[in-house]
Design a protein around this motif. Structure first.
Motif, PDB file in Angstrom:
ATOM      1  N   SER A   1      22.974  11.370  -1.300  1.00  0.00           N
ATOM      2  CA  SER A   1      23.559  12.715  -1.372  1.00  0.00           C
ATOM      3  C   SER A   1      24.488  12.794  -2.569  1.00  0.00           C
ATOM      4  O   SER A   1      25.195  11.832  -2.871  1.00  0.00           O
ATOM      5  CB  SER A   1      24.354  12.994  -0.100  1.00  0.00           C
TER       6      SER A   1
ATOM      7  N   ARG B   1      25.873  16.464  -3.375  1.00  0.00           N
ATOM      8  CA  ARG B   1      26.684  17.625  -2.988  1.00  0.00           C
ATOM      9  C   ARG B   1      27.355  17.466  -1.630  1.00  0.00           C
ATOM     10  O   ARG B   1      28.557  17.725  -1.491  1.00  0.00           O
ATOM     11  CB  ARG B   1      25.810  18.890  -2.923  1.00  0.00           C
TER      12      ARG B   1
ATOM     13  N   HIS C   1      20.574  20.744   9.006  1.00  0.00           N
ATOM     14  CA  HIS C   1      21.618  20.521   7.985  1.00  0.00           C
ATOM     15  C   HIS C   1      22.544  21.744   8.116  1.00  0.00           C
ATOM     16  O   HIS C   1      22.587  22.611   7.250  1.00  0.00           O
ATOM     17  CB  HIS C   1      20.959  20.442   6.604  1.00  0.00           C
TER      18      HIS C   1
ATOM     19  N   LEU D   1      19.355  22.260  -3.794  1.00  0.00           N
ATOM     20  CA  LEU D   1      19.512  21.175  -4.753  1.00  0.00           C
ATOM     21  C   LEU D   1      19.518  19.819  -4.013  1.00  0.00           C
ATOM     22  O   LEU D   1      19.930  19.783  -2.874  1.00  0.00           O
ATOM     23  CB  LEU D   1      20.760  21.344  -5.615  1.00  0.00           C
ATOM     24  N   PRO D   2      19.077  18.727  -4.598  1.00  0.00           N
ATOM     25  CA  PRO D   2      18.664  18.640  -5.987  1.00  0.00           C
ATOM     26  C   PRO D   2      17.310  19.324  -6.232  1.00  0.00           C
ATOM     27  O   PRO D   2      16.445  19.298  -5.371  1.00  0.00           O
ATOM     28  CB  PRO D   2      18.536  17.125  -6.208  1.00  0.00           C
TER      29      PRO D   2
END
Ligand code: CP
Length: 305
Positions: A51, A53, A132, A266-267
């Motif tokens: 990860s 972010r 998430h 993202l990514p």
């Protein structure tokens, strides 16, 4: 004390309170006056999957709020999971050190197992292709901030929908708001599971499944592109077969509304041509920044502050 395990656990009222709190956090950070609400708290971040972010925005959020951070990255290798320790035992230990635990894990359902033994609040930072929820919150916050509303939007999700935990976390929130239509745009190999589609139909969700990225582009208010998740494929051959089927190209900008936004958790790898980044409708870097404000709000929510 509240766990944050799934987007499906929240009421509309709770969601709106968290969005409002995130706005306050944003103002606090931008004015340099973020309240140190987590002074004397310790936030543990343990990530069994890579990860950038999520981990770093949680750690920044904790530091901005005056907390201290303990962190295990690459925990599959660098924590005692490598020696065979169970998630239950790891969770018990972390609860004896920290006030709140943020966990990412490649296996769906891991946070439910951890929650059975946790004595401190747990936050799901992504469990396999399942959930998430903090990403769902930051995505919702981004749409509201960029579009000024959460109703009457045409929202296209493009790419690897089969493995998209971000779609599964944003959709339950968007369903609280009326007039939204969803377009699920993917090749057959990456479409949403039929069981998931059946659930949407049973719940009266307004949606269409499409095989072409271009077909409804001029009608979209939000295009949410997703990465083809190599790590969820059984082998390289099956990944290579689909990895480049859906690419948002510079030429697509011509048909996208001026008021539309392009999002991506993202990514991004190859799903969006790099030339698109400079267009003001490319909202994905602003979206990632919003993760900081939203995660500040969520840390406070989980700790009952
Ligand atoms: N969007 C997201 O979860 O990014 P990271 O994998 O970098 O945390």
């Amino acid at each position: 004390m509240k766990n944050i395990i799934s987007a499906n656990q929240f009421t509309k009222d709770e969601v709106e309170k968290i969005l409002s709190r995130a706005e306050i956090m944003e103002q606090g950070v931008k004015s340099g006056k973020a309240e140190k609400l987590l002074k004397d708290k310790i936030v543990a971040c343990i990530f069994f999957e890579p990860s950038t972010r999520t981990r770093l925005s949680f750690e920044t959020a904790a530091l901005k709020l005056g907390a201290q951070v303990i962190s295990a990255e690459n925990a599959m290798e660098n924590s005692s999971a490598h020696k065979g320790e169970t998630i239950e035992d790891t969770t018990k230990i972390l609860c004896s050190y920290a006030d709140i635990i943020v966990i990412r894990h490649p296996k769906a359902g891991t946070l439910d197992a951890a929650a059975k033994v946790a004595t401190k609040p747990l936050i799901n930072a992504g469990d396999g292709a399942n959930q998430h929820p903090t990403q769902g919150f930051l995505d919702l916050y981004t749409i509201k901030k960029e579009q000024g509303r959460l109703t009457n939007l045409n929202i296209g999700f493009g790419g690897d929908l089969l493995n998209s935990r971000t779609l599964r976390s944003l959709l339950p929130f968007l369903r609280f708001y009326e007039g939204n239509k969803f377009y699920f745009i993917s090749p057959k190999e990456l479409e949403l599971p039929r069981e998931f589609i059946k659930g949407l139909k049973e719940n009266g969700v307004n949606f269409e499944e499409l095989r072409s990225l271009e077909e409804k582009l001029p009608e979209l208010d939000v295009l949410y592109m997703t990465r083809v998740q190599k790590e969820r494929f059984p082998d390289e051959v099956s990944y290579n077969k689909v990895k480049d089927l859906f690419i948002f190209k510079k030429e697509h900008l011509k048909t996208l509304k001026q008021s539309a936004i392009i999002m991506h958790p993202l990514p991004k790898i190859n799903e969006i041509e790099v030339e698109v980044d400079a267009d003001p409708r490319a909202a994905y870097f602003r979206q990632a920044e919003n993760g900081l404000y939203v995660r500040m709000a969520l840390l406070c929510y989980a700790l009952g502050l």
